[in-house]
Design a protein around this motif. Structure first.
Motif, PDB file in Angstrom:
ATOM      1  N   ASP A 136     -26.443  16.015 -23.775  1.00  0.00           N
ATOM      2  CA  ASP A 136     -26.159  17.084 -22.818  1.00  0.00           C
ATOM      3  C   ASP A 136     -27.459  17.558 -22.199  1.00  0.00           C
ATOM      4  O   ASP A 136     -28.510  17.597 -22.862  1.00  0.00           O
ATOM      5  N   LYS A 137     -27.372  17.961 -20.926  1.00  0.00           N
ATOM      6  CA  LYS A 137     -28.545  18.484 -20.229  1.00  0.00           C
ATOM      7  C   LYS A 137     -28.631  19.989 -20.444  1.00  0.00           C
ATOM      8  O   LYS A 137     -27.610  20.673 -20.494  1.00  0.00           O
ATOM      9  N   THR A 138     -29.859  20.462 -20.567  1.00  0.00           N
ATOM     10  CA  THR A 138     -30.098  21.899 -20.693  1.00  0.00           C
ATOM     11  C   THR A 138     -31.383  22.254 -19.956  1.00  0.00           C
ATOM     12  O   THR A 138     -32.295  21.433 -19.863  1.00  0.00           O
ATOM     13  N   LYS A 139     -31.406  23.460 -19.412  1.00  0.00           N
ATOM     14  CA  LYS A 139     -32.597  23.916 -18.689  1.00  0.00           C
ATOM     15  C   LYS A 139     -33.565  24.589 -19.639  1.00  0.00           C
ATOM     16  O   LYS A 139     -33.169  25.271 -20.574  1.00  0.00           O
ATOM     17  N   VAL A 140     -34.848  24.392 -19.357  1.00  0.00           N
ATOM     18  CA  VAL A 140     -35.924  25.015 -20.109  1.00  0.00           C
ATOM     19  C   VAL A 140     -36.736  25.852 -19.127  1.00  0.00           C
ATOM     20  O   VAL A 140     -37.240  25.317 -18.139  1.00  0.00           O
ATOM     21  N   GLU A 141     -36.822  27.138 -19.382  1.00  0.00           N
ATOM     22  CA  GLU A 141     -37.609  28.031 -18.534  1.00  0.00           C
ATOM     23  C   GLU A 141     -39.077  27.947 -18.937  1.00  0.00           C
ATOM     24  O   GLU A 141     -39.405  28.038 -20.121  1.00  0.00           O
ATOM     25  N   LEU A 142     -39.965  27.777 -17.966  1.00  0.00           N
ATOM     26  CA  LEU A 142     -41.399  27.716 -18.220  1.00  0.00           C
ATOM     27  C   LEU A 142     -42.043  29.049 -17.857  1.00  0.00           C
ATOM     28  O   LEU A 142     -41.582  29.743 -16.950  1.00  0.00           O
ATOM     29  N   LYS A 143     -43.126  29.385 -18.535  1.00  0.00           N
ATOM     30  CA  LYS A 143     -43.862  30.619 -18.236  1.00  0.00           C
ATOM     31  C   LYS A 143     -44.608  30.496 -16.919  1.00  0.00           C
ATOM     32  O   LYS A 143     -44.818  31.480 -16.231  1.00  0.00           O
ATOM     33  N   SER A 144     -45.044  29.270 -16.608  1.00  0.00           N
ATOM     34  CA  SER A 144     -45.728  29.028 -15.339  1.00  0.00           C
ATOM     35  C   SER A 144     -45.268  27.679 -14.792  1.00  0.00           C
ATOM     36  O   SER A 144     -44.656  26.882 -15.499  1.00  0.00           O
ATOM     37  N   GLU A 145     -45.580  27.427 -13.540  1.00  0.00           N
ATOM     38  CA  GLU A 145     -45.138  26.187 -12.892  1.00  0.00           C
ATOM     39  C   GLU A 145     -45.639  24.959 -13.642  1.00  0.00           C
ATOM     40  O   GLU A 145     -46.722  24.970 -14.229  1.00  0.00           O
ATOM     41  N   LEU A 146     -44.840  23.895 -13.613  1.00  0.00           N
ATOM     42  CA  LEU A 146     -45.195  22.657 -14.298  1.00  0.00           C
ATOM     43  C   LEU A 146     -46.503  22.090 -13.769  1.00  0.00           C
ATOM     44  O   LEU A 146     -47.368  21.694 -14.543  1.00  0.00           O
ATOM     45  N   GLY A 147     -46.651  22.062 -12.458  1.00  0.00           N
ATOM     46  CA  GLY A 147     -47.877  21.545 -11.851  1.00  0.00           C
ATOM     47  C   GLY A 147     -48.187  20.138 -12.309  1.00  0.00           C
ATOM     48  O   GLY A 147     -47.326  19.269 -12.325  1.00  0.00           O
ATOM     49  N   LYS A 148     -49.420  19.912 -12.755  1.00  0.00           N
ATOM     50  CA  LYS A 148     -49.863  18.580 -13.182  1.00  0.00           C
ATOM     51  C   LYS A 148     -49.833  18.411 -14.696  1.00  0.00           C
ATOM     52  O   LYS A 148     -50.420  17.481 -15.232  1.00  0.00           O
ATOM     53  N   ARG A 149     -49.137  19.300 -15.386  1.00  0.00           N
ATOM     54  CA  ARG A 149     -49.063  19.195 -16.843  1.00  0.00           C
ATOM     55  C   ARG A 149     -48.139  18.048 -17.259  1.00  0.00           C
ATOM     56  O   ARG A 149     -47.185  17.721 -16.565  1.00  0.00           O
ATOM     57  N   THR A 150     -48.415  17.467 -18.401  1.00  0.00           N
ATOM     58  CA  THR A 150     -47.619  16.379 -18.963  1.00  0.00           C
ATOM     59  C   THR A 150     -46.565  16.971 -19.890  1.00  0.00           C
ATOM     60  O   THR A 150     -46.860  17.857 -20.683  1.00  0.00           O
ATOM     61  N   VAL A 151     -45.329  16.465 -19.793  1.00  0.00           N
ATOM     62  CA  VAL A 151     -44.235  16.919 -20.659  1.00  0.00           C
ATOM     63  C   VAL A 151     -44.128  15.939 -21.826  1.00  0.00           C
ATOM     64  O   VAL A 151     -43.998  14.730 -21.626  1.00  0.00           O
ATOM     65  N   VAL A 152     -44.184  16.474 -23.059  1.00  0.00           N
ATOM     66  CA  VAL A 152     -44.194  15.657 -24.271  1.00  0.00           C
ATOM     67  C   VAL A 152     -43.015  16.047 -25.155  1.00  0.00           C
ATOM     68  O   VAL A 152     -42.734  17.229 -25.349  1.00  0.00           O
ATOM     69  N   ASP A 153     -42.340  15.035 -25.708  1.00  0.00           N
ATOM     70  CA  ASP A 153     -41.267  15.254 -26.679  1.00  0.00           C
ATOM     71  C   ASP A 153     -41.912  15.515 -28.036  1.00  0.00           C
ATOM     72  O   ASP A 153     -42.643  14.678 -28.557  1.00  0.00           O
ATOM     73  N   ALA A 154     -41.661  16.679 -28.620  1.00  0.00           N
ATOM     74  CA  ALA A 154     -42.280  17.051 -29.894  1.00  0.00           C
ATOM     75  C   ALA A 154     -41.860  16.128 -31.033  1.00  0.00           C
ATOM     76  O   ALA A 154     -42.668  15.802 -31.904  1.00  0.00           O
ATOM     77  N   ALA A 155     -40.612  15.693 -31.063  1.00  0.00           N
ATOM     78  CA  ALA A 155     -40.122  14.880 -32.176  1.00  0.00           C
ATOM     79  C   ALA A 155     -40.701  13.469 -32.172  1.00  0.00           C
ATOM     80  O   ALA A 155     -41.066  12.937 -33.218  1.00  0.00           O
ATOM     81  N   THR A 156     -40.794  12.861 -30.994  1.00  0.00           N
ATOM     82  CA  THR A 156     -41.251  11.466 -30.924  1.00  0.00           C
ATOM     83  C   THR A 156     -42.717  11.339 -30.521  1.00  0.00           C
ATOM     84  O   THR A 156     -43.327  10.302 -30.754  1.00  0.00           O
ATOM     85  N   GLY A 157     -43.247  12.354 -29.869  1.00  0.00           N
ATOM     86  CA  GLY A 157     -44.617  12.288 -29.380  1.00  0.00           C
ATOM     87  C   GLY A 157     -44.753  11.523 -28.078  1.00  0.00           C
ATOM     88  O   GLY A 157     -45.841  11.368 -27.542  1.00  0.00           O
ATOM     89  N   LYS A 158     -43.607  11.071 -27.516  1.00  0.00           N
ATOM     90  CA  LYS A 158     -43.698  10.281 -26.284  1.00  0.00           C
ATOM     91  C   LYS A 158     -43.773  11.193 -25.052  1.00  0.00           C
ATOM     92  O   LYS A 158     -43.293  12.325 -25.047  1.00  0.00           O
ATOM     93  N   THR A 159     -44.373  10.639 -24.011  1.00  0.00           N
ATOM     94  CA  THR A 159     -44.494  11.345 -22.733  1.00  0.00           C
ATOM     95  C   THR A 159     -43.167  11.230 -22.005  1.00  0.00           C
ATOM     96  O   THR A 159     -42.665  10.124 -21.801  1.00  0.00           O
ATOM     97  N   LEU A 160     -42.605  12.363 -21.620  1.00  0.00           N
ATOM     98  CA  LEU A 160     -41.354  12.375 -20.871  1.00  0.00           C
ATOM     99  C   LEU A 160     -41.627  12.406 -19.364  1.00  0.00           C
ATOM    100  O   LEU A 160     -40.907  11.784 -18.587  1.00  0.00           O
ATOM    101  N   LEU A 161     -42.651  13.155 -18.960  1.00  0.00           N
ATOM    102  CA  LEU A 161     -43.071  13.231 -17.559  1.00  0.00           C
ATOM    103  C   LEU A 161     -44.586  13.284 -17.515  1.00  0.00           C
ATOM    104  O   LEU A 161     -45.206  14.053 -18.244  1.00  0.00           O
TER     105      LEU A 161
END
Length: 163
Positions: A136-161
């Motif tokens: 299922d899809k769910t939204k995650v609210e960020l404190k600041s814009e994503l910008g050039k930050r890398t999105v990482v899955d905590a469980a697997t350690g893989k880069t999602l974006l």
């Protein structure tokens, strides 16, 4: 008549010790400072996700997969870039069990990384559950814009974006 020296000795000792005792007293009161707050409340225990996020920050980009599968830190199937104009949120796909009716994602942000993990809670009223995975899809609210930050899955350690 002989005069007692005990009283004189005590007065001399008091005169000699007084400055030393005053220095100790000043030092003791100065240690606390005006802005210090002391609490007898025990420190809050870090969650598995908080510990993992701190670990990822320290070892990034060489992150190993976590051991086991835990409802409080589920791997994510995917992440989608924010919609233009709404750069302060992400959509992630959480894989959870079919009887886990409550699910979502948690996030930890740094200047370079957005570390995300899924979570779920099992429906205690369910009589029978299979071991199927539902996404299922769910939204995650960020404190600041994503910008050039890398999105990482905590469980697997893989880069999602990539940032």
């Amino acid at each position: 008549m002989r005069r007692s020296t005990t009283g004189t000795t005590r007065r001399k000792a008091a005169l000699v010790l007084a400055p030393a005792m005053a220095a100790v007293a000043l030092t003791a009161t100065a240690c606390g400072g005006d802005g210090q707050t002391v609490s007898s409340k025990p420190a809050e225990k870090q969650t598995r996700f908080e510990k993992r996020a701190a670990q990822i920050e320290q070892v990034w980009p060489k992150v190993d997969k976590t051991k086991g599968r835990h409802r409080d830190m589920l791997p994510l199937e995917a992440a989608q870039r924010p919609v233009h104009g709404k750069e302060d949120n992400l959509t992630v796909t959480v894989g959870h069990g079919g009887c886990e009716t409550k699910y979502g994602a948690r996030v930890h942000e740094t200047s370079k990384l957005v570390i995300v993990s899924g979570w779920s809670k099992q429906d205690k009223k369910a009589d029978f559950c299979t071991k199927q995975i539902v996404t299922d899809k769910t939204k995650v609210e960020l404190k600041s814009e994503l910008g050039k930050r890398t999105v990482v899955d905590a469980a697997t350690g893989k880069t999602l974006l990539k940032g």
